[in-house]
Design a protein around this motif. Structure first.
Motif, PDB file in Angstrom:
ATOM      1  N   SER A 145       0.785   4.288   1.006  1.00  0.00           N
ATOM      2  CA  SER A 145       1.172   4.889   2.318  1.00  0.00           C
ATOM      3  C   SER A 145       1.901   4.157   3.398  1.00  0.00           C
ATOM      4  O   SER A 145       2.541   4.723   3.992  1.00  0.00           O
TER       5      SER A 145
ATOM      6  N   SER B  17       0.793  -1.150  -0.041  1.00  0.00           N
ATOM      7  CA  SER B  17       0.160   0.077  -0.017  1.00  0.00           C
ATOM      8  C   SER B  17       0.886   1.113  -0.104  1.00  0.00           C
ATOM      9  O   SER B  17       1.862   1.177   0.678  1.00  0.00           O
TER      10      SER B  17
ATOM     11  N   ARG C 101       5.365   5.156   3.973  1.00  0.00           N
ATOM     12  CA  ARG C 101       5.806   6.303   4.869  1.00  0.00           C
ATOM     13  C   ARG C 101       5.805   5.865   6.520  1.00  0.00           C
ATOM     14  O   ARG C 101       6.726   6.185   7.365  1.00  0.00           O
TER      15      ARG C 101
END
Ligand code: PMV
Length: 327
Positions: free
Chosen positions: A139, A137, A142
């Motif tokens: 995100s 994924s 991060r």
């Protein structure tokens, strides 16, 4: 061959919305987030010859093969890297609602990347883990890191060019808070994965998004350096609204808000007009995240308690990156 890891979800202040390389999960633009200590996933991965297929237990519920598809292809990446052919049992728990626009996939795939690699005997750098987590994924790239994190978009076709890096660790700014308001616990109808591509291809606003997002990023990084909360809040809020304008103008329209989201947005604007310095950001779901400073948390929470439709208020500070719990 077993490892347990914890990872925190992150909330983007400059959003990621749209890919330029769909296969590699390479985004159209750089994004910037803060990792949150209150939204945590704990994941255990065990590879063993005793297992005859991959198995995922998510929040105490055994997932079907269909529901485990993304997990299985992610485990395949790890098996390929480690040169093993064992199946795995994965047990994962979130202390917050899953797939409801609270970035559960960010903490989920960050935890899975680290636990899977550790269990398979791979010792990857944080940059390599970020590249791997990105493929589960976007995100999640991060959430490998704590504090304030930038994800460099990278280039089409170049897997190694797209990864996140830490700008400031979780101790940089202890006074900053993100108050998460959970309004609806159900799964969202349109995943961010398919929603964002629909915006790329159908929203007439998408070009304006790309034209302005880098400027937002530069301004926000400057404000972060100066710890200028007013500028951070206003840039993050406006960047979120620009992303939602690409959603609203997609075909078919993507409306992730509900009536309560809108009521709270108006309420936040009203409170700010009356001197309480708070800003909102919203992702692909109805939940609201309020940016504020520690000194205003008690007063704000007291006010929010009067809304019956807020199911949960989660008070977050900036949190750590993914780490291994065993030993
Ligand atoms: O990582 P994904 O595929 O769940 O996409 C995340 C998209 C947003 O949450 C809306 C924005 C972001 O940058 O986190």
């Amino acid at each position: 061959m077993k490892s347990t890891v914890t990872a925190n979800a992150n909330i983007a202040l400059i959003k990621y919305w749209g890919k330029k390389d769909f296969d590699l999960n390479i985004p159209q633009n750089n994004s910037l987030s803060v990792t949150l200590d209150g939204l945590t996933t704990k994941t255990t991965v065990e590879f063993s010859s005793l297992y005859k297929h991959d198995e995922l237990i998510l929040n105490n519920i055994l997932q079907s093969i269909e529901e485990s598809k993304k997990l299985i292809s992610f485990l395949n990446l790890i098996r390929e890297k480690a040169n093993i052919n064992l199946f795995a049992k994965v047990i994962s728990e979130n202390n917050f609602p899953t797939a409801a626009g609270l970035a559960s996939s960010s903490s989920g795939f960050a935890a899975l990347a680290l636990a899977g690699c550790d269990a398979a005997g791979l010792n990857l750098s944080k940059k390599e883990l970020s590249i791997l987590a990105r493929k589960g994924s976007g995100s999640a790239a991060r959430s490998i890191f704590g504090g304030f994190v930038e994800w460099a978009a990278g280039k089409i076709g170049y897997d190694e060019s797209s990864y996140a890096m830490q700008l400031y660790d979780e101790n940089y700014w202890p006074e900053i808070r993100v108050i998460v308001l959970v309004l609806e616990e159900g799964k969202k109808e349109v995943s961010s994965r398919s929603g964002m591509q629909s915006s790329v291809f159908t929203s007439p606003m998408y070009k304006s998004w790309l034209d302005t997002v880098n400027l937002d990023l530069i301004s926000l990084k400057r404000a972060l350096l100066e710890k200028d909360f007013t500028r951070i809040g206003s840039i993050a809020e406006s960047n979120c609204l620009k992303m939602h304008s690409t959603m609203l103008t997609s075909n078919p329209p993507l409306i992730y808000w509900n009536a309560n989201t809108l009521e709270l947005v108006k309420y936040i604007l009203e409170l700010r007009k009356n001197g309480l310095e708070i800003y909102f950001t919203i992702d692909a779901g109805p939940q609201i995240k309020i940016l504020c400073l520690e000194k205003d948390v008690l007063n704000l929470k007291k006010k929010l308690n009067s809304f019956d439709f807020i199911n949960k208020i989660i008070d977050c500070s900036s949190g750590s990156g993914a780490f291994i719990l065993n030993e």
